[in-house]
Scaffold this active site. Structure first.
Site, PDB file in Angstrom:
ATOM      1  N   TYR A  82      38.379  26.802 -30.627  1.00 11.16           N
ATOM      2  CA  TYR A  82      37.491  26.923 -31.800  1.00 11.16           C
ATOM      3  C   TYR A  82      36.339  27.901 -31.540  1.00 11.16           C
ATOM      4  CZ  TYR A  82      34.124  25.897 -35.453  1.00 11.16           C
ATOM      5  OH  TYR A  82      33.185  26.032 -36.474  1.00 11.16           O
TER       6      TYR A  82
ATOM      7  N   LYS B  25      35.868  31.640 -33.257  1.00  9.02           N
ATOM      8  CA  LYS B  25      34.695  31.971 -34.077  1.00  9.02           C
ATOM      9  C   LYS B  25      33.977  33.188 -33.490  1.00  9.02           C
ATOM     10  CE  LYS B  25      33.375  29.936 -37.300  1.00  9.02           C
ATOM     11  NZ  LYS B  25      33.790  30.081 -38.725  1.00  9.02           N
TER      12      LYS B  25
HETATM   13  N1  LIG Z   1      30.573  21.698 -40.176  1.00 11.77           N
HETATM   14  C1  LIG Z   1      29.755  22.251 -39.305  1.00 11.77           C
HETATM   15  O1  LIG Z   1      28.948  21.571 -38.668  1.00 11.77           O
HETATM   16  C2  LIG Z   1      29.780  23.741 -39.103  1.00 11.77           C
HETATM   17  C3  LIG Z   1      28.823  24.292 -38.248  1.00 11.77           C
HETATM   18  C4  LIG Z   1      28.818  25.663 -38.042  1.00 11.77           C
HETATM   19  C5  LIG Z   1      29.739  26.470 -38.686  1.00 11.77           C
HETATM   20  N2  LIG Z   1      30.664  25.929 -39.492  1.00 11.77           N
HETATM   21  C6  LIG Z   1      31.604  26.853 -40.165  1.00 11.77           C
HETATM   22  O2  LIG Z   1      31.435  26.683 -41.564  1.00 11.77           O
HETATM   23  C7  LIG Z   1      32.659  26.947 -42.229  1.00 11.77           C
HETATM   24  C8  LIG Z   1      32.973  25.789 -43.160  1.00 11.77           C
HETATM   25  O3  LIG Z   1      33.109  24.622 -42.377  1.00 11.77           O
HETATM   26  P1  LIG Z   1      33.165  23.173 -43.028  1.00 11.77           P
HETATM   27  O4  LIG Z   1      32.463  22.261 -42.119  1.00 11.77           O
HETATM   28  O5  LIG Z   1      32.773  23.252 -44.437  1.00 11.77           O
HETATM   29  O6  LIG Z   1      34.717  22.872 -42.874  1.00 11.77           O
HETATM   30  P2  LIG Z   1      35.750  22.350 -43.940  1.00 11.77           P
HETATM   31  O7  LIG Z   1      36.998  22.065 -43.201  1.00 11.77           O
HETATM   32  O8  LIG Z   1      35.164  21.260 -44.755  1.00 11.77           O
HETATM   33  O9  LIG Z   1      35.942  23.604 -44.885  1.00 11.77           O
HETATM   34  C9  LIG Z   1      36.774  24.679 -44.571  1.00 11.77           C
HETATM   35  C10 LIG Z   1      37.540  25.046 -45.816  1.00 11.77           C
HETATM   36  O10 LIG Z   1      38.407  26.142 -45.482  1.00 11.77           O
HETATM   37  C11 LIG Z   1      39.659  25.880 -46.071  1.00 11.77           C
HETATM   38  N3  LIG Z   1      40.714  26.534 -45.320  1.00 11.77           N
HETATM   39  C12 LIG Z   1      41.169  26.206 -44.095  1.00 11.77           C
HETATM   40  N4  LIG Z   1      42.210  26.985 -43.757  1.00 11.77           N
HETATM   41  C13 LIG Z   1      42.388  27.849 -44.794  1.00 11.77           C
HETATM   42  C14 LIG Z   1      43.296  28.881 -45.052  1.00 11.77           C
HETATM   43  N5  LIG Z   1      44.250  29.204 -44.188  1.00 11.77           N
HETATM   44  N6  LIG Z   1      43.182  29.567 -46.202  1.00 11.77           N
HETATM   45  C15 LIG Z   1      42.240  29.240 -47.125  1.00 11.77           C
HETATM   46  N7  LIG Z   1      41.357  28.250 -46.947  1.00 11.77           N
HETATM   47  C16 LIG Z   1      41.425  27.557 -45.792  1.00 11.77           C
HETATM   48  C17 LIG Z   1      39.835  24.378 -46.042  1.00 11.77           C
HETATM   49  O11 LIG Z   1      40.806  23.952 -46.991  1.00 11.77           O
HETATM   50  C18 LIG Z   1      38.431  23.902 -46.326  1.00 11.77           C
HETATM   51  O12 LIG Z   1      38.245  23.692 -47.710  1.00 11.77           O
HETATM   52  C19 LIG Z   1      33.710  27.159 -41.148  1.00 11.77           C
HETATM   53  O13 LIG Z   1      33.935  28.544 -41.017  1.00 11.77           O
HETATM   54  C20 LIG Z   1      33.057  26.608 -39.889  1.00 11.77           C
HETATM   55  O14 LIG Z   1      33.505  27.272 -38.749  1.00 11.77           O
HETATM   56  C21 LIG Z   1      30.709  24.585 -39.740  1.00 11.77           C
HETATM   57  C1  LIG Z   2      29.846  10.639 -27.986  1.00 16.16           C
HETATM   58  C2  LIG Z   2      30.007  10.301 -29.458  1.00 16.16           C
HETATM   59  C3  LIG Z   2      29.192   9.129 -29.809  1.00 16.16           C
HETATM   60  C4  LIG Z   2      29.562  11.438 -30.302  1.00 16.16           C
HETATM   61  C5  LIG Z   2      30.559  12.550 -30.347  1.00 16.16           C
HETATM   62  C6  LIG Z   2      29.965  13.546 -31.254  1.00 16.16           C
HETATM   63  C7  LIG Z   2      30.783  14.831 -31.342  1.00 16.16           C
HETATM   64  C8  LIG Z   2      32.073  14.516 -32.052  1.00 16.16           C
HETATM   65  C9  LIG Z   2      29.932  15.869 -32.066  1.00 16.16           C
HETATM   66  C10 LIG Z   2      28.679  16.194 -31.216  1.00 16.16           C
HETATM   67  C11 LIG Z   2      28.273  17.641 -31.573  1.00 16.16           C
HETATM   68  C12 LIG Z   2      29.219  18.027 -32.678  1.00 16.16           C
HETATM   69  C13 LIG Z   2      29.444  19.508 -32.923  1.00 16.16           C
HETATM   70  C14 LIG Z   2      28.122  20.239 -33.229  1.00 16.16           C
HETATM   71  O1  LIG Z   2      27.360  19.527 -34.146  1.00 16.16           O
HETATM   72  C15 LIG Z   2      28.356  21.586 -33.792  1.00 16.16           C
HETATM   73  C16 LIG Z   2      29.547  22.027 -34.254  1.00 16.16           C
HETATM   74  C17 LIG Z   2      29.645  23.435 -34.680  1.00 16.16           C
HETATM   75  C18 LIG Z   2      30.577  23.680 -35.816  1.00 16.16           C
HETATM   76  O2  LIG Z   2      30.881  25.042 -35.902  1.00 16.16           O
HETATM   77  C19 LIG Z   2      31.820  22.845 -35.825  1.00 16.16           C
HETATM   78  C20 LIG Z   2      31.521  21.386 -35.572  1.00 16.16           C
HETATM   79  C21 LIG Z   2      30.761  21.196 -34.270  1.00 16.16           C
HETATM   80  C22 LIG Z   2      31.646  21.659 -33.106  1.00 16.16           C
HETATM   81  C23 LIG Z   2      30.412  19.678 -34.101  1.00 16.16           C
HETATM   82  C24 LIG Z   2      31.692  18.837 -33.917  1.00 16.16           C
HETATM   83  C25 LIG Z   2      31.408  17.388 -33.568  1.00 16.16           C
HETATM   84  C26 LIG Z   2      30.524  17.264 -32.347  1.00 16.16           C
HETATM   85  C27 LIG Z   2      31.228  17.816 -31.111  1.00 16.16           C
END
Ligand SMILES: NC(=O)c1ccc[n+]([C@@H]2O[C@H](COP(=O)([O-])OP(=O)(O)OC[C@H]3O[C@@H](n4cnc5c(N)ncnc54)[C@H](O)[C@@H]3O)[C@@H](O)[C@H]2O)c1
Ligand SMILES: CC(C)CCC[C@@H](C)[C@H]1CC[C@H]2[C@@H]3[C@H](O)C=C4C[C@@H](O)CC[C@]4(C)[C@H]3CC[C@]12C
Length: 368
Positions: A159, A163
């Site tokens: 992952y 990214k």
């Molecule tokens: N959730 C977090 O904490 C977090 C933190 C930092 C960055 N991000 C980034 O933010 C973005 C959105 O993440 P999210 O948490 O909303 O995830 P999410 O899984 O809720 O949303 C991702 C969306 O992308 C769509 N998708 C996946 N594969 C696809 C494909 N092949 N074609 C078209 N659509 C597709 C999914 O259907 C989904 O609706 C991602 O790029 C992720 O890397 C998320």
């Molecule tokens: C030990 C357990 C009680 C808790 C486990 C928590 C674990 C699943 C959480 C901790 C931190 C989380 C990640 C962090 O907030 C940031 C990101 C960046 C984003 O791009 C994708 C999601 C991610 C990796 C979170 C995933 C869940 C994590 C690892």
């Protein structure tokens, strides 16, 4: 703000527009982009909630499509002024294969860039991640760091690697000539751990706590700090960047920005308790002692089982990678987005907290 056909000229495309973040970006655009004429929402899985958005002044076009399919992406991008590329495979739990993660996150992003170049779309905003920086495989803390803080960004997990590759492609594409001869302007936003309405992991912890009779068990030390950011503020930052890229292309093109707000630095679990606590859950205990601290005795097995129960309960979320991330301090302190494009969080910490608590309360009783 005037709402006339003359002011509404722009076509936006949001990839991943039905995801957790994507939905907030879509709704924020409809509220805060008065120049919007058409909003294209592109996703592998379209949400039923899109239907209710189709009655307003903006044409909302739902496009079921796959970012790994170049022709589908090109068809969706053609004629758009701005692309906000949030689609991604967010998997740190080993559910998808590394190949699939690369296909969606890297090849999907290549397809978006090439579609912009071929069709003449000039503005591309990419949702990157803090994970592009860290925590790294050495578990080095990143303490109150900013975009210029030196840090060894070395990863092995698919992952963060995907990214990081995708982010590099987006930044390198800044300045490329698009169809028509003008230059592509790109930038990347790096959210830390996002929370708020629709956050699946928060929902999972909540249901877990309910199943355990209202208790969660501390599994990581309270001293490890994490930056978290409210989804509404992440969405707002995307919208603001999209609006400002044209005027400030020289300053913002090819830049990265952490997404931040006023959410407090806390351990992952203590932060979650800001919302789960008011919903009736309690976080029990100090960090569970390791097996080495146990004495021998007839009750050892039962005791071990009891002590490891919190970890076993978190089993689907736990692996060496997620444990390492959860156990490593990673906090961001920066004002780059404010300096470059005037970003200020739209939602205060109090608002973000209240909104998230209300949402958790509303999921109460819903199926996990
Ligand atoms: N959730 C977090 O904490 C977090 C933190 C930092 C960055 N991000 C980034 O933010 C973005 C959105 O993440 P999210 O948490 O909303 O995830 P999410 O899984 O809720 O949303 C991702 C969306 O992308 C769509 N998708 C996946 N594969 C696809 C494909 N092949 N074609 C078209 N659509 C597709 C999914 O259907 C989904 O609706 C991602 O790029 C992720 O890397 C998320
Ligand atoms: C030990 C357990 C009680 C808790 C486990 C928590 C674990 C699943 C959480 C901790 C931190 C989380 C990640 C962090 O907030 C940031 C990101 C960046 C984003 O791009 C994708 C999601 C991610 C990796 C979170 C995933 C869940 C994590 C690892």
């Amino acid at each position: 703000m005037a709402d006339s056909a003359e002011t509404r000229k722009l076509v936006y495309l949001v990839t991943g527009g039905c995801g957790f973040l994507g939905e907030h970006v879509v709704r924020m655009l409809l509220q805060r982009e008065p120049r919007l004429y058409e909003l294209r929402v592109f996703d592998l899985h379209l949400g039923p909630w899109l239907e209710e958005l189709k009655t307003g002044p903006v044409q909302v076009t739902a496009i079921q499509g796959d970012v790994t399919q170049a022709h589908e992406v090109a068809a969706a991008v053609a004629g758009a002024h701005v692309v906000i590329h949030t689609a991604g495979l967010v998997d740190v739990f080993g559910r998808a294969s590394p190949e699939t993660i690369y296909e969606v996150n890297v090849q999907g992003t290549k397809n978006v860039i090439e579609a912009c170049v071929q069709t003449g779309t000039r503005f591309l905003v990419y949702t990157s991640s803090m994970e592009v920086v860290g925590p790294n495989i050495k578990g080095h803390p990143f303490y109150r760091g900013n975009e210029d803080t030196p840090y060894e960004a070395i990863h092995r997990h698919p992952y963060p690697c995907s990214k990081a590759q995708a982010e590099r492609l987006v930044l390198e594409a800044n300045g490329r000539k698009v169809h028509g001869g003008l230059a592509l302007v790109t930038c990347a936003l790096r959210p830390t751990g996002i929370y708020g309405e629709g956050h699946q992991i928060m929902r999972d912890f909540y249901h877990q706590g309910l199943r355990l009779g209202g208790r969660l068990f501390r599994a990581i030390p309270a001293s490890v700090e994490h930056s978290r950011v409210y989804v509404g503020n992440v969405a707002w930052m995307h919208v603001l960047v999209a609006q400002e890229l044209e005027q400030r292309a020289a300053l913002m093109g090819g830049q990265v920005y952490f997404c931040y707000d006023e959410s407090p630095f806390k351990s992952y679990e203590d932060f979650n308790m800001e919302f789960l606590g008011p919903c009736g859950l309690r976080l029990g205990g100090t960090r569970p002692p390791g097996a080495h601290r146990l004495g021998r005795g007839p009750a050892l097995n039962a005791l071990l089982e009891w002590l490891l129960r919190p970890l076993l309960l978190y089993a689907p979320l736990l692996n060496p990678y997620t444990l390492a991330v959860a156990n490593t301090t990673f906090t961001v302190s920066t004002d780059k987005a404010q300096r470059h494009f005037g970003y200020k969080p739209l939602f205060s910490w109090e608002d973000s907290r209240t909104r998230t608590i209300r949402w958790v309360q509303a999921v109460e009783g819903s199926a996990p």
